[in-house]
Design a protein around this motif. Structure first.
Motif, PDB file in Angstrom:
ATOM      1  N   VAL A 197       0.486 -13.719  11.087  1.00 15.89           N
ATOM      2  CA  VAL A 197      -0.058 -14.630  10.401  1.00 15.89           C
ATOM      3  C   VAL A 197      -0.111 -14.832   9.140  1.00 15.89           C
ATOM      4  N   PHE A 198      -0.294 -13.531   8.690  1.00 13.26           N
ATOM      5  CA  PHE A 198      -0.745 -13.381   6.982  1.00 13.26           C
ATOM      6  C   PHE A 198       0.809 -13.289   6.271  1.00 13.26           C
ATOM      7  N   LEU A 199       1.749 -12.889   6.876  1.00 13.35           N
ATOM      8  CA  LEU A 199       3.084 -13.000   6.147  1.00 13.35           C
ATOM      9  C   LEU A 199       3.685 -14.360   6.384  1.00 13.35           C
ATOM     10  N   ARG A 200       3.268 -14.938   7.290  1.00 11.35           N
ATOM     11  CA  ARG A 200       3.669 -16.476   7.415  1.00 11.35           C
ATOM     12  C   ARG A 200       3.004 -17.386   6.299  1.00 11.35           C
ATOM     13  N   LYS A 201       1.650 -16.967   6.300  1.00 11.78           N
ATOM     14  CA  LYS A 201       0.958 -17.795   5.291  1.00 11.78           C
ATOM     15  C   LYS A 201       1.283 -17.510   3.845  1.00 11.78           C
ATOM     16  N   ASP A 202       1.512 -16.113   3.553  1.00 13.98           N
ATOM     17  CA  ASP A 202       2.168 -15.874   2.319  1.00 13.98           C
ATOM     18  C   ASP A 202       3.762 -16.425   1.907  1.00 13.98           C
ATOM     19  N   MET A 203       4.579 -16.437   3.032  1.00 12.44           N
ATOM     20  CA  MET A 203       5.659 -16.801   2.778  1.00 12.44           C
ATOM     21  C   MET A 203       5.749 -18.577   2.641  1.00 12.44           C
ATOM     22  N   GLU A 204       4.666 -18.970   3.501  1.00 13.99           N
ATOM     23  CA  GLU A 204       4.782 -20.862   3.196  1.00 13.99           C
ATOM     24  C   GLU A 204       4.104 -20.902   1.801  1.00 13.99           C
ATOM     25  N   GLN A 205       3.142 -20.423   1.400  1.00 13.30           N
ATOM     26  CA  GLN A 205       2.602 -20.308  -0.060  1.00 13.30           C
ATOM     27  C   GLN A 205       3.592 -20.330  -1.157  1.00 13.30           C
ATOM     28  N   LEU A 206       4.679 -19.146  -0.687  1.00 13.03           N
ATOM     29  CA  LEU A 206       5.532 -18.961  -1.789  1.00 13.03           C
ATOM     30  C   LEU A 206       6.591 -19.911  -1.723  1.00 13.03           C
ATOM     31  N   ILE A 207       7.039 -20.332  -0.558  1.00 18.60           N
ATOM     32  CA  ILE A 207       7.993 -21.517  -0.479  1.00 18.60           C
ATOM     33  C   ILE A 207       7.422 -22.889  -1.062  1.00 18.60           C
ATOM     34  N   LYS A 208       6.204 -22.925  -0.765  1.00 23.35           N
ATOM     35  CA  LYS A 208       5.535 -24.099  -1.629  1.00 23.35           C
ATOM     36  C   LYS A 208       5.673 -24.116  -3.083  1.00 23.35           C
ATOM     37  N   GLN A 209       5.251 -23.047  -3.559  1.00 22.74           N
ATOM     38  CA  GLN A 209       5.317 -22.677  -4.834  1.00 22.74           C
ATOM     39  C   GLN A 209       6.501 -22.990  -5.390  1.00 22.74           C
ATOM     40  N   LYS A 210       7.475 -22.683  -4.998  1.00 23.18           N
ATOM     41  CA  LYS A 210       8.920 -22.685  -5.576  1.00 23.18           C
ATOM     42  C   LYS A 210       9.477 -24.151  -5.439  1.00 23.18           C
TER      43      LYS A 210
ATOM     44  N   ASP B 223       0.045  -1.992  -2.575  1.00 20.67           N
ATOM     45  CA  ASP B 223      -0.399  -0.755  -3.032  1.00 20.67           C
ATOM     46  C   ASP B 223       0.614   0.783  -3.381  1.00 20.67           C
ATOM     47  N   SER B 224       1.560   0.504  -2.941  1.00 21.21           N
ATOM     48  CA  SER B 224       2.506   1.301  -3.035  1.00 21.21           C
ATOM     49  C   SER B 224       3.892   0.835  -3.469  1.00 21.21           C
ATOM     50  N   THR B 225       4.762   1.853  -3.986  1.00 24.75           N
ATOM     51  CA  THR B 225       6.023   1.423  -4.548  1.00 24.75           C
ATOM     52  C   THR B 225       6.883   0.828  -3.149  1.00 24.75           C
ATOM     53  N   GLU B 226       6.716   1.106  -2.069  1.00 24.49           N
ATOM     54  CA  GLU B 226       7.246   0.628  -0.961  1.00 24.49           C
ATOM     55  C   GLU B 226       6.611  -0.605  -0.336  1.00 24.49           C
ATOM     56  N   GLN B 227       5.422  -0.807  -0.420  1.00 24.97           N
ATOM     57  CA  GLN B 227       4.790  -2.007  -0.287  1.00 24.97           C
ATOM     58  C   GLN B 227       5.253  -3.109  -1.373  1.00 24.97           C
ATOM     59  N   LYS B 228       5.344  -2.650  -2.696  1.00 21.21           N
ATOM     60  CA  LYS B 228       5.909  -3.714  -3.689  1.00 21.21           C
ATOM     61  C   LYS B 228       7.340  -4.132  -3.397  1.00 21.21           C
ATOM     62  N   GLN B 229       8.169  -3.149  -2.959  1.00 23.53           N
ATOM     63  CA  GLN B 229       9.517  -3.289  -2.973  1.00 23.53           C
ATOM     64  C   GLN B 229       9.542  -4.577  -1.651  1.00 23.53           C
ATOM     65  N   SER B 230       8.765  -4.095  -0.520  1.00 24.56           N
ATOM     66  CA  SER B 230       8.678  -4.983   0.451  1.00 24.56           C
ATOM     67  C   SER B 230       8.067  -6.457   0.080  1.00 24.56           C
ATOM     68  N   ARG B 231       7.273  -6.648  -0.732  1.00 25.44           N
ATOM     69  CA  ARG B 231       6.974  -7.817  -1.062  1.00 25.44           C
ATOM     70  C   ARG B 231       7.844  -8.361  -1.999  1.00 25.44           C
ATOM     71  N   LEU B 232       8.604  -7.918  -2.915  1.00 21.51           N
ATOM     72  CA  LEU B 232       9.625  -8.330  -3.806  1.00 21.51           C
ATOM     73  C   LEU B 232      10.744  -8.815  -2.738  1.00 21.51           C
ATOM     74  N   ASN B 233      11.051  -8.157  -1.642  1.00 19.09           N
ATOM     75  CA  ASN B 233      12.001  -8.869  -0.740  1.00 19.09           C
ATOM     76  C   ASN B 233      11.801  -9.976  -0.122  1.00 19.09           C
ATOM     77  N   ALA B 234      10.410  -9.953   0.266  1.00 17.61           N
ATOM     78  CA  ALA B 234       9.717 -11.462   1.001  1.00 17.61           C
ATOM     79  C   ALA B 234       9.753 -12.423  -0.256  1.00 17.61           C
ATOM     80  N   ALA B 235       9.413 -12.168  -1.346  1.00 19.98           N
ATOM     81  CA  ALA B 235       9.542 -13.259  -2.227  1.00 19.98           C
ATOM     82  C   ALA B 235      11.050 -13.664  -2.377  1.00 19.98           C
ATOM     83  N   CYS B 236      11.967 -12.886  -2.552  1.00 16.13           N
ATOM     84  CA  CYS B 236      13.319 -13.321  -2.652  1.00 16.13           C
ATOM     85  C   CYS B 236      13.674 -14.138  -1.484  1.00 16.13           C
ATOM     86  N   THR B 237      13.345 -13.691  -0.200  1.00 15.60           N
ATOM     87  CA  THR B 237      13.713 -14.455   0.807  1.00 15.60           C
ATOM     88  C   THR B 237      13.000 -15.847   0.927  1.00 15.60           C
ATOM     89  N   ALA B 238      11.686 -16.016   0.387  1.00 18.40           N
ATOM     90  CA  ALA B 238      10.891 -17.323   0.192  1.00 18.40           C
ATOM     91  C   ALA B 238      11.605 -17.987  -0.698  1.00 18.40           C
TER      92      ALA B 238
END
Length: 92
Positions: free
Chosen positions: A67-80, A19-34
């Motif tokens: 739990v939600f972060l874990r599911k998001d990360m697992e989904q991104l890892i699977k996708q990659k 929803d915010s620039t900060e949240q998008k940055q956090s999600r970008l960081n998570a995506a890079c980690t995944a």
């Protein structure tokens, strides 16, 4: 293709849900980690994800349930990992 383009193709929808620039940055960081976890050998991925989630809890003391972060990360890892399998040529 530039790295930034690959990340957007890989996780653009996930990042945009922030929803915010900060949240998008956090999600970008998570995506890079995944992305990085997905590039590890399969037998190392679970432990790497557990370490990431533990660090996340430590750095975000108000967050107890990941739990939600874990599911998001697992989904991104699977996708990659699925993307990588589709790129590999079939063996004869």
């Amino acid at each position: 293709m530039k790295t930034s383009e690959m990340i957007i193709a890989f996780a653009g929808d996930f990042i945009e849900t922030g929803d915010s620039t900060e949240q998008k940055q956090s999600r970008l960081n998570a995506a890079c980690t995944a992305w990085n976890i997905a590039n590890l050998p399969k037998h190392q991925r679970r432990k790497a994800l557990q370490r990431y989630l533990q660090r996340y809890r430590e750095e975000n003391p108000g967050v107890e349930d990941v739990v939600f972060l874990r599911k998001d990360m697992e989904q991104l890892i699977k996708q990659k990992t699925m993307q990588e399998r589709l790129k590999k040529p079939l063996r004869k």
